[in-house]
Design a protein around this motif. Structure first.
Motif, short mmCIF file in Angstrom:
data_model
loop_
_atom_site.label_atom_id
_atom_site.label_comp_id
_atom_site.label_asym_id
_atom_site.label_seq_id
_atom_site.Cartn_x
_atom_site.Cartn_y
_atom_site.Cartn_z
N GLY A 264 34.83 36.05 107.92
CA GLY A 264 34.36 36.55 109.17
C GLY A 264 32.84 37.16 108.91
N ARG B 291 43.05 35.45 106.54
CA ARG B 291 41.76 36.51 106.68
C ARG B 291 42.19 37.87 106.84
NH1 ARG B 291 39.88 33.85 103.39
NH2 ARG B 291 38.52 35.81 103.63
N TYR C 85 36.27 42.97 109.52
CA TYR C 85 36.26 41.53 109.57
C TYR C 85 34.87 41.10 109.61
CZ TYR C 85 37.12 36.74 111.03
OH TYR C 85 37.22 35.32 111.05
N ILE C 86 34.07 41.38 110.45
CA ILE C 86 32.57 40.90 110.56
C ILE C 86 31.68 42.35 110.59
CG2 ILE C 86 30.97 40.20 112.47
CD1 ILE C 86 33.36 38.65 113.73
N HIS D 238 41.59 40.75 109.10
CA HIS D 238 41.24 40.82 110.56
C HIS D 238 40.98 42.29 110.76
CE1 HIS D 238 41.03 40.15 115.07
NE2 HIS D 238 40.08 39.48 114.71
#
Length: 503
Positions: A204, A241, A171-172, A243
């Motif tokens: 993200g 999104r 995600y990030i 995640h």
């Protein structure tokens, strides 16, 4: 039908009132603008009630539209659009389901061990298999990785061993110290002939430097954004999104859990300090399910399929048996709210205890009621949350659930040693969930998530021990003191709870 008509008329009344007031005051072009805005609000309101949303969502949107039309209009296009969800993800859903069927016929050992389970965990795993189309494995080794240092050191160590392929999904991703270490390892593995595929979420990872992506891509890493946003306000997928946090190495070793790629997960962000989190390393049979989840997301993002024996061969059984391990993916492409439904079953089937750690606690009515009933029934129900926020709206909204839970007998603890980001559910000290799913409505209904469900494994006991250690450095919420919060804070919390269904 009457409710739908009533909601429609209410929206029309609020919007019309706003329009005529603005026109009376301003007239001219601004009056025409308010008329157009009113028409849009009426159309949006009509769409919302046709979606048959939860009443709390509907009322929240009505209040925002009526009081703040322009802000409400922008919020809706950024966070609120659920229409056409089934159409957007229908193809992905059916392809995913067909793919899972291929692996749902495992060795007789799994079937025999499954039949030997006690009744209530057996029913839970049956539900999970029916909803998530994923088999339970008894020949999978798992290891709990506590916090960033242990997690990233094991990830880097295993990445360096890769011989055939590396698949990553996050995600990030940040271009900082640990992001740079990861990048260097991936570049080196590509030069050694290892195939590397990388999915990052477009929202993200919106701060991820283009130079980071280009450097990976230029050496041969296949890197793609999940749900790219060229026109965010007009993009139907903005609200949905990815995640998930997944790594699969050579189809035999996997990682999943709560940590993204960033220095804050190593405690290097002074705004958060120490970062308490939990990840899982997986070896053996269940890695194939993580592999399949990644390959499905890859196909959705690129239209390129790698669903072949080269990537989906069953990992060799381990020499000794372990407890039950089941990997479950959930998301807006699912026919059911998969992970939330499994959480609900875990809570309602508990016989002794329910322990939950979640950084974001904004449950829907089903989970909220289940926790209160469990506590009222005499079960040991505990909730561990951060004392300090990273997302203020969600943080303040979560506090509005505390009074009822405390009154029902739930023990609530606020983690004091930094920021608590673990996402754990433990039932009766035997059954546990670890993964990416928060105990909130976004994770339940909008995000693509992945969780591991563990039954009587060494990792389950590790999670129990870690939870007890976390409680030692947490402050228990006292109902008498908590109810004495000042009125301004209560108003802020109630406002955040009203807004939380919108985010």
């Amino acid at each position: 039908m009457k409710n739908k008509v009533g909601i429609s008329l209410l929206i029309l009344l609020l919007g019309s009132t706003w329009y005529f007031l603005l026109k009376e005051v301003n007239g001219g072009l601004f009056g025409y603008f308010s008329l157009i805005l009113t028409l849009f609000l009426v159309i949006i309101g009509f769409i919302i009630f046709l979606e048959n949303r939860d009443p709390a969502h509907t009322i929240a949107w009505l209040v925002v539209f009526g009081a703040f039309p322009i802000i409400g209009f922008m919020f809706y296009f950024l966070f609120g659009r659920n229409f056409r969800k089934d159409r957007i993800f229908r193809k992905k859903y059916f392809l995913d389901k067909q793919s899972f069927v291929k692996i749902d016929s495992e060795a007789e050992l799994n079937y025999r061990k499954f039949k030997e389970m006690e009744e209530h965990p057996q029913k839970l795993f049956s539900l999970a298999q029916r909803l998530g189309n994923s088999p339970i494995s008894f020949t999978t080794e798992t290891r709990i990785l506590t916090n960033g240092e242990e997690t990233f050191s094991n990830i880097i160590q295993e990445l360096k061993k890769a011989k055939h392929h590396i698949h990553l999904e996050y995600y990030i991703v940040r271009d900082d110290h640990i992001g740079g270490v990861l990048k260097d390892v991936l570049i080196q593995k590509v030069r050694e002939g290892v195939k590397v595929r990388f999915i990052y979420d477009a929202v993200g990872s919106w701060k991820l430097a283009r130079s980071y992506i280009y450097e990976l891509r230029n050496v041969g890493v296949e890197i793609v954004a999940f749900g790219p946003l060229r026109l965010p306000l007009l993009n139907n997928k903005f609200n949905f999104r990815n995640h998930r946090k997944i790594i699969v190495i050579d189809g035999s070793v996997g990682f999943m859990g709560g940590l993204n790629i960033g220095d804050e997960y190593l405690g290097r962000n002074p705004n958060f300090g120490f970062w308490r989190d939990t990840h899982l390393m997986v070896k053996g049979e269940a890695v194939r399910t993580l592999q399949l989840i990644f390959l499905q997301d890859w196909y959705y993002s690129t239209d390129h399929s790698f669903l072949s024996d080269e990537y989906l061969q069953t990992s060799l059984p381990l020499h000794h048996e372990h407890g039950g391990v089941q990997m479950i993916a959930g998301g807006p492409d699912s026919e059911w709210t998969i992970i939330k439904s499994i959480f609900f079953k875990m809570i309602t089937s508990a016989e002794e205890s329910v322990w939950i750690a979640s950084p974001y606690f904004v449950p829907d009515d089903d989970i909220f009621q289940a926790l209160k009933v469990a506590a009222l029934s005499g079960l040991d129900v505990r909730l561990l949350v951060p004392k300090n926020p990273d997302k203020r709206i969600v943080f303040h909204a979560s506090r509005t659930y505390f009074p009822e839970m405390l009154a029902a007998g739930v023990r609530i603890f606020q983690y004091n040693e930094g920021f608590m980001h673990s996402k754990i559910v433990i039932v009766d000290h035997q059954l546990a969930s670890i993964g990416t799913t928060n105990m909130d409505m976004r994770s339940f209904h909008l995000n693509f998530e992945v969780n591991a469900f563990l039954y009587r494994t060494e990792s389950t006991q590790h999670l129990v021990n870690d939870f007890l250690e976390d409680i030692k450095v947490s402050q228990e919420v006292n109902i008498d003191e908590f109810t004495k919060r000042n009125m301004g804070l209560k108003i802020l919390e109630s406002t955040c709870r009203l807004l939380s269904p919108l985010l």
